[in-house]
Scaffold this motif. Structure first.
Motif, mmCIF file in Angstrom:
data_model
loop_
_atom_site.group_PDB
_atom_site.id
_atom_site.type_symbol
_atom_site.label_atom_id
_atom_site.label_comp_id
_atom_site.label_asym_id
_atom_site.label_seq_id
_atom_site.Cartn_x
_atom_site.Cartn_y
_atom_site.Cartn_z
ATOM 1 N N TYR A 128 -3.452 1.844 -1.451
ATOM 2 C CA TYR A 128 -1.994 1.995 -1.355
ATOM 3 C C TYR A 128 -1.516 1.665 0.055
ATOM 4 N N ALA A 129 -2.217 2.189 1.059
ATOM 5 C CA ALA A 129 -1.837 1.940 2.454
ATOM 6 C C ALA A 129 -1.930 0.461 2.793
ATOM 7 N N ALA A 130 -3.003 -0.177 2.397
ATOM 8 C CA ALA A 130 -3.160 -1.611 2.667
ATOM 9 C C ALA A 130 -2.047 -2.414 1.999
ATOM 10 N N GLY A 131 -1.569 -1.922 0.858
ATOM 11 C CA GLY A 131 -0.508 -2.619 0.144
ATOM 12 C C GLY A 131 0.761 -2.777 0.969
ATOM 13 N N ARG A 134 0.324 -5.900 3.039
ATOM 14 C CA ARG A 134 0.491 -7.115 2.238
ATOM 15 C C ARG A 134 1.962 -7.326 1.892
ATOM 16 N N HIS A 135 2.635 -6.237 1.479
ATOM 17 C CA HIS A 135 4.045 -6.379 1.109
ATOM 18 C C HIS A 135 4.888 -6.867 2.284
ATOM 19 N N PHE A 136 4.711 -6.257 3.453
ATOM 20 C CA PHE A 136 5.562 -6.617 4.581
ATOM 21 C C PHE A 136 5.117 -7.908 5.261
ATOM 22 N N ALA A 137 3.898 -8.371 4.986
ATOM 23 C CA ALA A 137 3.534 -9.723 5.423
ATOM 24 C C ALA A 137 4.459 -10.726 4.748
ATOM 25 N N ASN A 174 -0.737 14.598 5.641
ATOM 26 C CA ASN A 174 -1.175 14.615 4.241
ATOM 27 C C ASN A 174 -1.541 13.246 3.679
ATOM 28 N N PHE A 175 -0.931 12.177 4.194
ATOM 29 C CA PHE A 175 -1.310 10.811 3.827
ATOM 30 C C PHE A 175 -1.507 10.035 5.130
ATOM 31 N N PRO A 176 -2.605 10.294 5.828
ATOM 32 C CA PRO A 176 -2.742 9.818 7.208
ATOM 33 C C PRO A 176 -2.830 8.310 7.370
ATOM 34 N N ALA A 177 -3.233 7.581 6.334
ATOM 35 C CA ALA A 177 -3.265 6.122 6.418
ATOM 36 C C ALA A 177 -1.977 5.521 5.868
ATOM 37 N N ALA A 178 -1.565 5.943 4.695
ATOM 38 C CA ALA A 178 -0.410 5.339 4.036
ATOM 39 C C ALA A 178 0.890 5.566 4.797
ATOM 40 N N VAL A 463 5.780 7.840 -8.484
ATOM 41 C CA VAL A 463 6.864 6.905 -8.176
ATOM 42 C C VAL A 463 6.542 5.994 -6.995
ATOM 43 N N SER A 464 5.536 6.317 -6.218
ATOM 44 C CA SER A 464 5.271 5.592 -4.976
ATOM 45 C C SER A 464 4.733 4.194 -5.247
ATOM 46 N N ASP A 465 5.288 3.205 -4.544
ATOM 47 C CA ASP A 465 4.848 1.812 -4.654
ATOM 48 C C ASP A 465 5.331 1.082 -3.407
ATOM 49 N N PRO A 466 4.462 0.329 -2.716
ATOM 50 C CA PRO A 466 4.907 -0.378 -1.507
ATOM 51 C C PRO A 466 6.105 -1.293 -1.737
#
Length: 500
Positions: A128-131, A134-137, A174-178, A463-466
């Protein structure tokens, strides 16, 4: 020793070896202007494993002088980074996305060690975090302005989008990477430099992420990192310095209000993703199998330690008993234990204070008449574990109806009609997300429109999605992260009038 015991011993040794390797590869200093360095006063703090209470490693503890140096480095790098070609910024994000996927197992183990969530969830968070990278690239090369003839015809309106400037990014535990990539992705794509202050409970994931960005080719000074236990000493001076132009914060509403006041002096752009008190509405015509599945996702993602976690279950009186029984069966079947063990579905809470809060909220509800269907107590042993819990007959005056639980507790109350359900759902200062389960299309649209929330999960527990705009209304925040609008939070609009 039996075969099973031998296998467990070998697994334990293998995990210990991997843990040492993963922790040994993570930087533990501050990142300032492209250099890893100790805090100016030499201070450090310990990072502990919430499943055992044991110290994992020590990290440099930034002070005010370190924060100033980091912000100055960000300001010095701003002009050059803003001039960097959008495609080059996109390429950095794309390489970082690839590196995160290549190292998903190590990054997931690191996250589980410092935060406690099961490895399966940690792997999911890394993806999810990596997404966001990719999205903002993709968004980096789509920033556009406008050109039009003035209505009177004598001039032209030229509109351009430019980076806001140096940003202060404050991320939660709580979501330290994302939560890091959700802020850094659009900041980098827009051409903004930043200083990141991760939560002291979980700085290691952000430290690893900073190392990946450097490896991906991000120029020195673009991202600076100041882990600290002295948040007030570090953040407030940056906001009042005149060098920062934006603050993005994810955390509690109380802290968010304080940071907004501090940001007002220099009129900083602000993005705030604050607390939640999400209602989960189940109507009489709902598919109960789907509703229970959605409830498990909405309640138990991250063990309930999520701002999007379902906090209040509002169930129609005709199906409340059946729904509560099914949910309790699913909750009771969860395997609780250290997140590094195979098969574990629920890890520990982040610390002793978090567990004490959950205990207090449950005790208050029970004292006021709520009934414990399953769970309702802490789990004995090392670490900060709490049993998956379902409460029914929760009275309106119980604290758990108005306070964010941030734990594996599902309190259920009933309603009789649609208007009552919507009124109950909106009876909170928060408005981050709501969940609705119904098979009636017209009701679904009516209720989704009436709910005071920035996001709604309609027959969906996640509901979360990049690629979607994340954020709330009322006391749950300002602005949006993710989606096409996420990069706008890091851009200024400039209008140029051209006389013809």
């Amino acid at each position: 020793m039996s075969t099973t015991q031998t296998g467990r011993s070998q697994d334990d040794r293998s995990l210990a070896e991997r843990t040492r390797a993963v922790l040994g590869a993570v930087p533990t200093q501050l990142l300032v202007g492209g250099r890893w360095q100790d805090a100016a006063d030499g201070a450090t703090f310990d990072v502990t494993d919430p499943a055992t209470g044991e110290v994992l490693t020590s990290v440099a503890d930034a002070g005010a002088d370190d924060a100033r140096a980091a912000l100055e480095a960000a300001a010095a790098a701003q002009a050059g980074f803003a001039a960097m070609a959008p495609q080059e910024r996109a390429d950095v994000l794309t390489r970082a996305f690839a590196l995160m996927h290549e190292r998903v197992e190590d990054l997931a183990l690191l996250m589980t060690l410092e935060m406690g969530k099961p490895l399966a969830e940690s792997r999911g968070e890394i993806a999810y975090a990596a997404g966001f990278f990719r999205h903002f690239a993709g968004e980096a090369v789509r920033v556009s302005g406008g050109y039009q003839v003035a209505p009177a015809g004598g001039s032209r309106h030229l509109v351009m989008k430019q980076p806001v400037g140096p940003c202060v990014l404050v991320t939660p535990w709580n979501f330290p990477a994302a939560m890091g990539t959700r802020k850094l992705g659009p900041a980098i794509a827009a051409g903004c430099t930043s200083v990141v202050k991760p939560a002291p409970a979980t700085p290691l994931s952000m430290l690893a992420l900073a190392g990946i960005l450097a490896e991906a080719g991000l120029p020195d000074g673009v991202v600076n990192l100041v882990p600290t236990t002295r948040a007030g000493e570090v953040v407030e001076p940056m906001l009042r310095s005149g060098l920062a132009r934006k603050l993005s914060f994810t955390g509690s509403t109380a802290v968010g209000r304080t940071l907004l006041e501090q940001s007002a002096e220099k009129v900083l752009r602000t993005s705030m993703e604050l607390g939640g008190n999400a209602p989960f509405l189940v109507f009489a015509d709902a598919d109960l199998d789907a509703a229970v599945e959605g409830a498990m996702a909405a309640k138990m993602r991250n063990g309930g330690e999520a701002c999007t976690s379902a906090n209040r279950f509002l169930v129609h009186e005709d199906v409340a008993e059946d729904f509560g029984r099914r949910l309790a069966e699913r909750m009771q079947a969860l395997v609780v234990g250290p997140g590094t063990r195979d098969g574990v579905q629920l890890g520990p809470l982040i610390d002793g204070g978090a567990r004490e809060k959950v205990e207090a909220l449950v005790a208050d509800a029970v004292d006021r008449g709520a009934r414990v269907v399953t769970g309702g107590s802490a789990v004995e042993g090392p670490g900060f574990f709490y049993a998956p819990t379902v409460l029914t007959d929760v009275p309106h005056d119980a604290r758990i109806r108005s306070e964010e639980v941030f734990g594996p507790v599902a309190p259920i109350t009933t309603f009789t009609d649609e208007d009552e359900a919507v009124t109950e759902a909106n009876d909170t200062e928060h408005g981050l997300v709501s969940y609705v389960y119904t098979r009636d299309l017209q009701r679904a649209l009516r209720v989704c429109e009436a709910l005071e929330a920035g996001m709604v999960g309609l027959n969906a527990g996640v509901v979360s999605d990049p690629a979607a705009p994340f954020g709330g209304v009322k006391a749950s925040g300002l602005g949006r992260e993710g989606g096409r609008v996420g990069i706008e939070e890091y851009l200024e609009t400039k209008y140029v009038s051209v006389r013809m």
